[in-house]
Design a protein around this motif. Structure first.
Motif, PDB file in Angstrom:
ATOM      1  N   ASP A 247       1.019  -1.183  -0.085  1.00  0.00           N
ATOM      2  CA  ASP A 247      -0.017  -0.074  -0.150  1.00  0.00           C
ATOM      3  C   ASP A 247       0.740   1.152  -0.132  1.00  0.00           C
ATOM      4  O   ASP A 247       0.594   2.457  -0.747  1.00  0.00           O
ATOM      5  N   GLU A 248       2.010   1.355   0.882  1.00  0.00           N
ATOM      6  CA  GLU A 248       2.711   2.353   0.965  1.00  0.00           C
ATOM      7  C   GLU A 248       3.560   2.711  -0.444  1.00  0.00           C
ATOM      8  O   GLU A 248       3.751   3.658  -0.922  1.00  0.00           O
ATOM      9  N   ALA A 249       4.155   1.592  -0.799  1.00  0.00           N
ATOM     10  CA  ALA A 249       4.557   1.721  -2.074  1.00  0.00           C
ATOM     11  C   ALA A 249       3.505   2.084  -3.294  1.00  0.00           C
ATOM     12  O   ALA A 249       4.179   3.086  -4.304  1.00  0.00           O
ATOM     13  N   VAL A 250       2.590   1.767  -3.283  1.00  0.00           N
ATOM     14  CA  VAL A 250       1.376   2.315  -4.457  1.00  0.00           C
ATOM     15  C   VAL A 250       1.231   3.936  -4.027  1.00  0.00           C
ATOM     16  O   VAL A 250       1.120   4.722  -5.143  1.00  0.00           O
ATOM     17  N   LYS A 251       1.227   4.394  -2.868  1.00  0.00           N
ATOM     18  CA  LYS A 251       0.991   5.723  -2.574  1.00  0.00           C
ATOM     19  C   LYS A 251       2.268   6.429  -2.823  1.00  0.00           C
ATOM     20  O   LYS A 251       2.383   7.647  -3.436  1.00  0.00           O
ATOM     21  N   TYR A 252       3.493   5.718  -2.718  1.00  0.00           N
ATOM     22  CA  TYR A 252       4.865   6.517  -3.212  1.00  0.00           C
ATOM     23  C   TYR A 252       4.751   6.811  -4.626  1.00  0.00           C
ATOM     24  O   TYR A 252       5.029   7.904  -5.112  1.00  0.00           O
ATOM     25  N   LEU A 253       4.292   5.995  -5.396  1.00  0.00           N
ATOM     26  CA  LEU A 253       4.233   5.941  -6.750  1.00  0.00           C
ATOM     27  C   LEU A 253       3.145   7.025  -7.112  1.00  0.00           C
ATOM     28  O   LEU A 253       3.432   7.608  -8.333  1.00  0.00           O
ATOM     29  N   ALA A 254       1.997   6.997  -6.623  1.00  0.00           N
ATOM     30  CA  ALA A 254       1.089   8.210  -6.840  1.00  0.00           C
ATOM     31  C   ALA A 254       1.646   9.479  -6.703  1.00  0.00           C
ATOM     32  O   ALA A 254       1.498  10.559  -7.476  1.00  0.00           O
ATOM     33  N   ALA A 255       2.585   9.753  -5.578  1.00  0.00           N
ATOM     34  CA  ALA A 255       3.194  10.852  -5.293  1.00  0.00           C
ATOM     35  C   ALA A 255       4.192  11.382  -6.375  1.00  0.00           C
ATOM     36  O   ALA A 255       4.364  12.417  -6.806  1.00  0.00           O
TER      37      ALA A 255
END
Length: 158
Positions: free
Chosen positions: A37-45
C-alpha cells in the motif's frame, strides 16, 4: 482518498502482497500489505511531483514487487498517467538524504494519502527486514525513480 489500495484491484493487490510474503516470510501478510500500500502511495506521489522523491528501503521492497508483476505495474502506471522507471544502485547508507525522505512523505500527504510512518526508516535501520537492498540516484538514459520516461524528472539520492 487516504489508502493506496484504491489504486489496485483486490486480486492484483493480493498477488503482489503474496509475493512480498514469499520473498520476506518473516513479515507476515499484514505487514506485506502495508508495504505494498505504501509503495502504491509513493508511486502516486512520484507521478504528481515535480521534485525528486525517493522510497525508503522498506517501501522499495513493495515497489520492486510491483514491478515484477508487469501487468499490474503497467495498469497502475496507466492509472497514474505516466510510467515510473526504477534505476537501482548498490545500497549505500552514506548517501542517505533525510530531507529527500521528508520531501517524499510530504508529497504523499499532498497527494491525499496518509503516510505509514513505521515504513519510512533510515536505510541502515533493519527493524523491518526486507530483501530490497538498493538506493536510488539521479535519472539516466534508461529512466529512474521518476514519472518522466526520459529519466530527468523526480529522482535523487536517498
Amino acid at each position: 482518498m487516504t489508502h493506496g489500495t484504491v489504486l489496485l484491484a483486490d486480486p492484483d493487490r493480493a498477488a503482489v502482497v503474496g509475493a512480498v510474503v514469499n520473498n520476506n516470510p518473516e513479515l507476515g501478510s499484514d505487514m506485506a500489505g502495508r508495504i505494498v500500500d505504501e509503495a502504491v502511495k509513493y508511486l502516486a506521489a512520484v507521478a504528481d511531483s515535480p521534485q525528486p522523491l525517493v522510497p525508503s528501503r522498506v517501501v522499495d521492497e513493495g515497489w520492486h514487487t510491483l514491478i515484477l508483476h508487469t501487468r499490474v505495474y503497467q495498469k497502475l502506471c496507466s492509472q497514474l498517467g505516466t510510467f515510473i522507471h526504477h534505476t537501482p544502485e548498490p545500497r549505500d547508507p552514506s548517501r542517505h538524504n533525510p530531507d529527500a525522505i521528508t520531501r517524499t512523505r510530504q508529497a504523499i500527504v499532498a497527494a491525499g494519502y496518509t503516510v505509514d510512518d513505521a515504513l519510512w526508516l533510515a536505510p541502515d535501520d533493519t527493524t523491518i527486514p526486507v530483501a530490497a537492498s538498493c538506493t536510488h540516484g539521479p535519472g539516466g538514459p534508461e529512466g529512474s525513480c521518476t514519472g518522466n520516461p526520459d529519466g530527468d524528472g523526480p529522482s535523487g539520492p536517498n
